[in-house]
Design an enzyme around this catalytic site. Sequence first.
Site, PDB file in Angstrom:
ATOM      1  N   HIS A   1       0.842  -1.209   0.000  1.00 47.08           N
ATOM      2  CA  HIS A   1       0.000   0.000   0.000  1.00 47.08           C
ATOM      3  C   HIS A   1       0.879   1.262   0.000  1.00 47.08           C
ATOM      4  CE1 HIS A   1      -2.975  -2.735   2.296  1.00 47.08           C
ATOM      5  NE2 HIS A   1      -3.574  -2.448   1.154  1.00 47.08           N
TER       6      HIS A   1
ATOM      7  N   LYS B   1     -19.295  -6.156   7.780  1.00 45.20           N
ATOM      8  CA  LYS B   1     -18.150  -7.082   7.868  1.00 45.20           C
ATOM      9  C   LYS B   1     -17.277  -6.669   9.030  1.00 45.20           C
ATOM     10  CE  LYS B   1     -16.841  -7.714   3.109  1.00 45.20           C
ATOM     11  NZ  LYS B   1     -15.679  -7.419   2.283  1.00 45.20           N
TER      12      LYS B   1
ATOM     13  N   ARG C   1      -1.541  -5.590  -8.600  1.00 44.02           N
ATOM     14  CA  ARG C   1      -0.372  -6.437  -8.341  1.00 44.02           C
ATOM     15  C   ARG C   1      -0.149  -7.404  -9.497  1.00 44.02           C
ATOM     16  NH1 ARG C   1      -2.835  -8.222  -2.741  1.00 44.02           N
ATOM     17  NH2 ARG C   1      -4.544  -8.209  -4.233  1.00 44.02           N
TER      18      ARG C   1
ATOM     19  N   SER D   1      -2.829  -7.948   2.645  1.00 45.13           N
ATOM     20  CA  SER D   1      -3.063  -7.860   4.090  1.00 45.13           C
ATOM     21  C   SER D   1      -3.377  -9.245   4.657  1.00 45.13           C
ATOM     22  CB  SER D   1      -4.214  -6.907   4.380  1.00 45.13           C
ATOM     23  OG  SER D   1      -3.894  -5.609   3.947  1.00 45.13           O
TER      24      SER D   1
END
Length: 160
Positions: free
Chosen positions: A17, A41, A91, A129
């Site tokens: 990030h 969530k 990515r 993450s």
Amino acid sequence: MKIAVYPGSFDPITYGHIDIAKRALKVFDKLIILITVNPNKSGFFTAAERIDMVRQVMGDCGGRCTIESSTDLTVHKCKELGANHIVRGLRAVTDFEYEFQMTHANRTLAGDIDSVFFMTSNEYSYLSSNTVKEIAQFDGDLETFVPPYVAEKLTAKFRK
Ligand code: PNS
């Protein structure tokens, strides 16, 4: 002034990030890092913890970065903050499908807001993450994935 919003869960922020934010700062005058919180969530870190970690590791980038959180649509937040661009990182090819869908949904919602993509440095092309959380869970070395402050928070969370 060119203002961009960089939205994401940042649960937690990784060197991947940070790499994207630094690249975006070469193009935009101001970058608003937007920590998006989905009320349906439960994140691993709370919104407050995620904001704290982003603040600690990013600072204010010489007065050009601000950190905000949101439970709203990103395009609504962009309008509120006066930003015309959304920054996202890519990515690998596998990211494309999701980003494609999101970009078109956002464009349908707000045609004046464009998404801009930066490719991560090769060394972070596998990093997420979720990977970092798994490494932390099994006591792996976090040094190459996250800044020391985030590594400490991850370790503390798993020791609880
Ligand atoms: O880091 P992530 O989880 O890939 O981020 C996805 C994110 C946060 C950018 C996206 O979920 C988001 O913008 N959430 C806010 C709701 C929204 O605006 N969704 C896009 C339109 S469908």
